[in-house]
Design a protein around this motif. Structure first.
Motif, mmCIF file in Angstrom:
data_model
loop_
_atom_site.group_PDB
_atom_site.id
_atom_site.type_symbol
_atom_site.label_atom_id
_atom_site.label_comp_id
_atom_site.label_asym_id
_atom_site.label_seq_id
_atom_site.Cartn_x
_atom_site.Cartn_y
_atom_site.Cartn_z
ATOM 1 N N SER A 102 0.823 -1.214 0.000
ATOM 2 C CA SER A 102 0.000 0.000 0.000
ATOM 3 C C SER A 102 0.853 1.258 0.000
ATOM 4 N N GLY A 103 1.846 1.285 0.858
ATOM 5 C CA GLY A 103 2.727 2.443 0.937
ATOM 6 C C GLY A 103 3.486 2.650 -0.355
ATOM 7 N N SER B 16 8.511 -2.455 6.355
ATOM 8 C CA SER B 16 7.515 -2.108 5.331
ATOM 9 C C SER B 16 6.254 -1.515 5.972
ATOM 10 N N ILE B 17 5.914 -1.954 7.171
ATOM 11 C CA ILE B 17 4.774 -1.315 7.855
ATOM 12 C C ILE B 17 5.113 0.132 8.185
ATOM 13 N N MET B 18 6.334 0.345 8.662
ATOM 14 C CA MET B 18 6.733 1.711 9.012
ATOM 15 C C MET B 18 6.744 2.612 7.776
ATOM 16 N N PHE B 19 7.213 2.039 6.650
ATOM 17 C CA PHE B 19 7.206 2.847 5.433
ATOM 18 C C PHE B 19 5.791 3.172 4.971
ATOM 19 N N ASN B 20 4.846 2.314 5.307
ATOM 20 C CA ASN B 20 3.448 2.650 5.006
ATOM 21 C C ASN B 20 3.073 3.966 5.665
ATOM 22 N N TYR B 21 3.420 4.081 6.942
ATOM 23 C CA TYR B 21 3.069 5.312 7.653
ATOM 24 C C TYR B 21 3.830 6.503 7.114
ATOM 25 N N ALA C 101 0.860 -0.864 -9.481
ATOM 26 C CA ALA C 101 -0.479 -0.933 -8.891
ATOM 27 C C ALA C 101 -0.921 0.463 -8.506
ATOM 28 N N GLY C 102 0.013 1.253 -7.950
ATOM 29 C CA GLY C 102 -0.304 2.629 -7.560
ATOM 30 C C GLY C 102 -0.680 3.472 -8.761
ATOM 31 N N ALA C 103 0.069 3.316 -9.864
ATOM 32 C CA ALA C 103 -0.232 4.095 -11.065
ATOM 33 C C ALA C 103 -1.621 3.768 -11.592
ATOM 34 N N THR C 104 -1.919 2.447 -11.686
ATOM 35 C CA THR C 104 -3.215 2.075 -12.274
ATOM 36 C C THR C 104 -4.369 2.397 -11.329
ATOM 37 N N TYR C 105 -4.049 2.575 -10.046
ATOM 38 C CA TYR C 105 -5.116 2.921 -9.115
ATOM 39 C C TYR C 105 -5.306 4.436 -9.047
ATOM 40 N N SER D 245 -6.565 0.283 0.347
ATOM 41 C CA SER D 245 -6.758 -1.049 0.936
ATOM 42 C C SER D 245 -6.276 -2.149 -0.008
ATOM 43 N N THR D 246 -6.136 -1.795 -1.296
ATOM 44 C CA THR D 246 -5.685 -2.779 -2.292
ATOM 45 C C THR D 246 -4.428 -3.521 -1.838
ATOM 46 N N GLY D 247 -3.496 -2.782 -1.273
ATOM 47 C CA GLY D 247 -2.221 -3.372 -0.900
ATOM 48 C C GLY D 247 -2.366 -4.445 0.158
ATOM 49 N N PHE D 248 -3.352 -4.295 1.017
ATOM 50 C CA PHE D 248 -3.568 -5.300 2.061
ATOM 51 C C PHE D 248 -4.415 -6.455 1.531
#
Lengths: 364, 526
Positions: free
Chosen positions: A93-94, A151-156, A263-267, A282-285
């Motif tokens: 997601s991040g 990777s969780i931290m980079f999400n934030y 995925a980010g670009a197409t979203y 939420s797609t990433g999760f």
């Protein structure tokens, strides 16, 4: 081979159990599950609706559905690639957000012509996502920081930094989201008129399908893919045969990040055209679940994305048609994933028994 | 009730294990083992790694349940289903790997799970650390353990941590104390004080079971000693009246005699030269100390030694899997100590590792992929980064034929489903076919049946006859005696003796393996 059958069986059984359980809940609520499920299909353009709004038909619903699932293909592949190397990329997601955001501000607001803007959007988003992925891999390589944590931290970090920049520079004061990107940069061709109907055509979908073939090819046929799998299945053995294990992990996270960026670009520059500040897609999760149901293989992901997304995409239409809360579909999806996870365990036990038997027979 | 009559008869024994059999898939860990241990004695269990010592004691400690046989504690038949039930029977165990929380104090670690409760103002419950500390200090003093109750685990030494583990048992009123290889992690001085502590414990009436493969310790403190070999009880000896060399002989004992058709050796030029090799383990402790040897073309050099004396680390250092601290490794005239693992493979090192499942194979890959595991990236198996599955398959079929690798679905078999012997044949075939200059076999026949052992021995000799330099590392003395041209004996990381095989008797090698062989004498040089 048996193991492939197993994965298919797990997926089919869990989908069936999820649907049956959903049907039971619907029956308890006094609704007809068959028409509810039919309305899910209609919502995705896979079955005709009773009535269509102006300029819409079954095909336009279907192309809207493809638009909806495009980013999921990429995201689930991103999870799968990391998983093959034994890494859990929970930060898709991040990475989507970073890729989408950089592409938005660099290209989305520029006046570049469509023919240049669209490919650039994909390249830049892929680079952005890939950079974050590679960084997570590098932290593991250099400092042995667990990729799940980083990777969780980079999400934030991604959510708050992009949120801050959107709020201070790119915000649309009315919608409170980032300003709409120019149509030239958008990967979904909006409201294309063919005959008397209007279609939203997702260009990204073609690339998503290509990505599935590409990832399958990399994993099955290339030296690089062989090394990723060897590292994922047995790090000690991989080291013993001379693979640079740490480098493989960095490269795997890089590739995973690139897919997440796409995925980010197409979203953010396709299915939608704005970014909501401080919100992770939420797609990433969900991609983790899609990947799980798809058994982690590219072909499996193709089908699991297609089927699981029917349930979430069709839910809006179902709820309006049936008076059922859309959340019931989350229950169904949740059950499918739960059963799928459990079946994995059950199959493992079955395999163990079977292997035990084979061993005995082999010895006799 | 039959066991009541038993208890009346033998009540001098605190522990009786009768006809214990325990099998794991593919291995019989203990076969019909019967032991009787007296109250207040130090009873040693001697045997090589894999002889079944730890399994036997784990059954006493409630980690496993025996498949057959019975355990009688203080005259009562017991089913010990968990360590906590073992604790109720006053049985405690000091494991090889300590189970301590490193950022807790000594006292906190000891009382964990049975904290003494105090009542503040008569009703508020709290953990009464103070009284626990006093009690622990008393225990520590009584047995000469010298542990400070307030010290934090992460700040104390390994031997102190071990003493904390001992205190943990004593705090729980353990009467029967099992020590699993307690001296493996200690320095000689620390070993002295530990043995003293163990004697103190015995003198206080505790029953001690000491699992070890160090004869010297047994000789020093044990009263009786049971020797296990390959899961079976070989004999129970009175330590005082038995010679250490005799014990060594019984422990490594020879039971299978193979006829191997070994031609007379014809050595060529030096292939491998290891000089003053020192290797540290993860804790910075030297596991290989200044080892030097050379292997020539057509020579089998076998390193004999009891498990854990540094022999595997030598092979790992040569293969590049472990860093070397000092010294040099020269392969065919060139130093390879700075080369990567893959560069060493390409330089001509084949390596059959000790752990065939976790290191030698990717168990979830199919046989085909495992057979090209060291060549998958090269022609003809790959070109420009794209793999050629057909070539791999063809090659895999050749190896399956040549090395008699049996599997259910041929090249498509997931290796995990194959038997241990066939897995090993796959590794050996793969490594031999690399056609390098040096081939290292570590424990090549461990756990295999006689047929597979014979086949593998023949391969080893064939490689030697083909002019390869062969390094054989084995815990089986038979194997070493049968195959080696030159024998190096390693003990505690040092090569104590190195000599042509015909100059060494089995007894002599056994003695050096146990560290009781004396020192190098003149004329020992090869």
């Amino acid at each position: 081979m048996k193991s492939k059958h197993d994965k298919l069986i797990v997926a089919v059984v869990s989908v069936l159990i999820g649907l049956v359980a959903g049907a039971v809940i619907m029956l308890i609520l006094g609704k007809n599950p068959f028409s509810a499920y039919y309305s899910l299909l209609s919502g995705c353009g896979l079955a005709p609706k009773a009535r269509y709004a102006g300029g819409k038909n079954i095909l336009s619903d279907f192309s809207d559905y493809l638009d909806f699932i495009t980013s999921m293909f990429f995201a689930a592949l991103a999870v799968a690639v990391a998983l093959k190397t034994g890494l859990f990329n929970i930060g898709v997601s991040g990475q989507m957000l970073v890729g989408g955001f950089i592409a938005t501000v660099l290209i989305g607001y520029s006046s570049l012509p469509a023919g240049i803007a669209k490919p650039l959007v994909m390249i830049i988003a892929a680079a952005g996502g890939g950079a974050i992925g590679a960084l997570i891999g590098y932290l593991k390589y250099r400092f042995n920081i667990n990729e799940v944590v980083s990777s969780i931290m980079f999400n934030y970090i991604a959510a708050y930094i992009t949120g801050f920049l959107i709020n201070t520079r790119y915000v649309d004061p009315v919608s409170r989201q980032s300003k709409d990107i120019n149509e030239a940069a958008r990967l979904t061709l909006n409201e294309i008129k063919i005959g008397s109907y209007k279609y939203d055509i997702p260009i990204g979908f073609v690339f998503a399908v290509l990505a599935i073939f590409a990832v399958a090819f990399i994993l099955d046929r290339t030296v690089f893919g062989f090394e990723l799998k060897a590292v994922g299945m047995n790090r000690e053995a991989a080291r013993y045969i001379g693979i640079n294990v740490k480098r493989s992990m960095v490269v795997s996270m890089l590739l995973s990040g690139v897919l997440a960026g796409l995925a980010g670009a197409t979203y953010f520059l396709g299915y939608v055209s704005t970014i909501q500040p401080k919100v992770l897609p939420s797609t990433g999760f969900d991609a983790i679940a899609v990947c799980l149901v798809g058994g982690g293989s590219p072909a499996g992901i193709f089908f699991s994305t297609f089927f699981l997304m029917i349930i979430s995409k069709g839910s809006t239409y179902m709820s309006s048609q049936m008076g059922l809360d859309a959340e019931i579909t989350s229950v169904i999806t949740g059950l499918i994933i739960l059963v799928c996870a459990c079946s994995g365990y059950i199959l493992q036990v079955m395999n163990r028994i079977r292997n035990g038997k084979e061993k005995k027979e082999g010895k006799a | 009730m039959p066991f009541f009559t038993v208890s009346a008869m033998d009540n001098e024994y605190i522990i009786e294990m009768k006809k214990i059999t325990k099998a794991f898939p593919g291995v019989i860990a203990n076969n019909d083992v019967s032991l009787q241990i007296k109250k207040g004695e130090i009873f040693a269990l001697l045997g090589e790694n894999g002889a079944g010592k730890s399994t036997l004691m784990s059954m006493l400690f409630g980690m496993y349940e025996p498949d057959k046989g019975e355990i009688i504690i203080r005259g009562r038949k017991e089913r010990i289903l968990s360590p906590s039930y073992a604790a109720k029977l006053n049985i405690g165990m000091v494991h090889q790997h300590f189970k301590l929380v490193s950022n807790y104090t000594v006292t906190e670690n000891i009382i964990m799970g049975m904290e003494p409760e105090g009542k503040l103002l008569g009703f508020l419950p709290y953990v009464d650390i103070k009284s626990a500390e006093r009690q622990i200090a008393q225990l520590s003093e009584k047995y000469g353990l010298e542990v400070s109750p307030q010290a934090v685990i992460s700040e104390i030494s390994v031997s102190e941590r071990q003493r904390v583990e001992i205190l943990k048992m004593l705090y729980r009123d353990a009467e029967i104390l099992i020590f699993d290889e307690p001296t493996a992690v200690l320095t000689p001085q620390e070993i002295d004080s530990l043995l003293k502590i163990i004697e103190n414990l015995r003198d206080d009436g505790k029953t001690i079971i000491l699992i070890t493969h160090k004869l010297e310790e047994i000789k020093r403190i044990a009263d009786r000693c049971a020797i296990l070999r390959r899961g079976e009880l070989v004999s129970v000896l009175d330590v005082k009246s038995t010679d250490a060399r005799k014990m060594a002989g019984i422990m490594v004992g020879r039971q299978l005699v193979f006829e191997t058709d070994k031609k007379k050796a014809g050595f060529g030029r030096d292939i491998l030269e290891v000089s003053d090799l020192t290797v540290l383990n993860r804790d910075g402790f030297p596991v290989v100390k200044k080892a030097s040897f050379r292997i020539r073309e057509g020579e089998i050099l076998a390193i004999a030694g009891v498990s854990g004396n540094g022999q595997v680390e030598i092979a790992n250092a040569i293969a590049g899997l472990m860093k070397i601290e000092s010294g040099d490794i020269i392969l065919d005239g060139k130093s390879i100590k700075d080369l990567s693992i893959r560069e060493r493979i390409e330089a001509g090192i084949s390596y059959i590792p000790e752990d065939r499942q976790e290191v030698g194979l990717v168990l979830d890959f199919v046989l085909r992929d495992n057979l090209v595991l060291k060549q998958y990236y090269k022609n003809p198996f790959a070109e420009k980064g794209i793999r050629d599955g057909k070539q791999s398959d063809k090659y895999a079929y050749e190896l399956i034929d040549k090395y008699d690798i049996r599997s259910a679905r041929l090249t498509d078999t997931i290796v995990r489903s194959m038997s241990g012997g066939n897995q090993q044949k796959a590794i050996i075939g793969r490594e031999i076919e690399l056609n390098g200059k040096l081939i290292m076999f570590v424990q090549p026949t461990r756990g295999l049946d006689i047929g597979a052992i014979k086949l593998i021995h023949n391969h080893i000799i064939e490689e030697r006859n083909n002019g390869k330099a062969v390094l054989l590392i084995s815990l089986e003395l038979d194997e070493v005696m049968d195959l080696a041209d030159t024998i190096a004996v390693i003990y505690s990381g040092e090569i104590g003796r190195i000599a042509p095989a015909e100059e060494l008797s089995e007894k002599e090698v056994g003695a050096y393996m146990m560290g009781v062989g004396g020192h190098k004498t003149e004329g020992d040089k090869v």
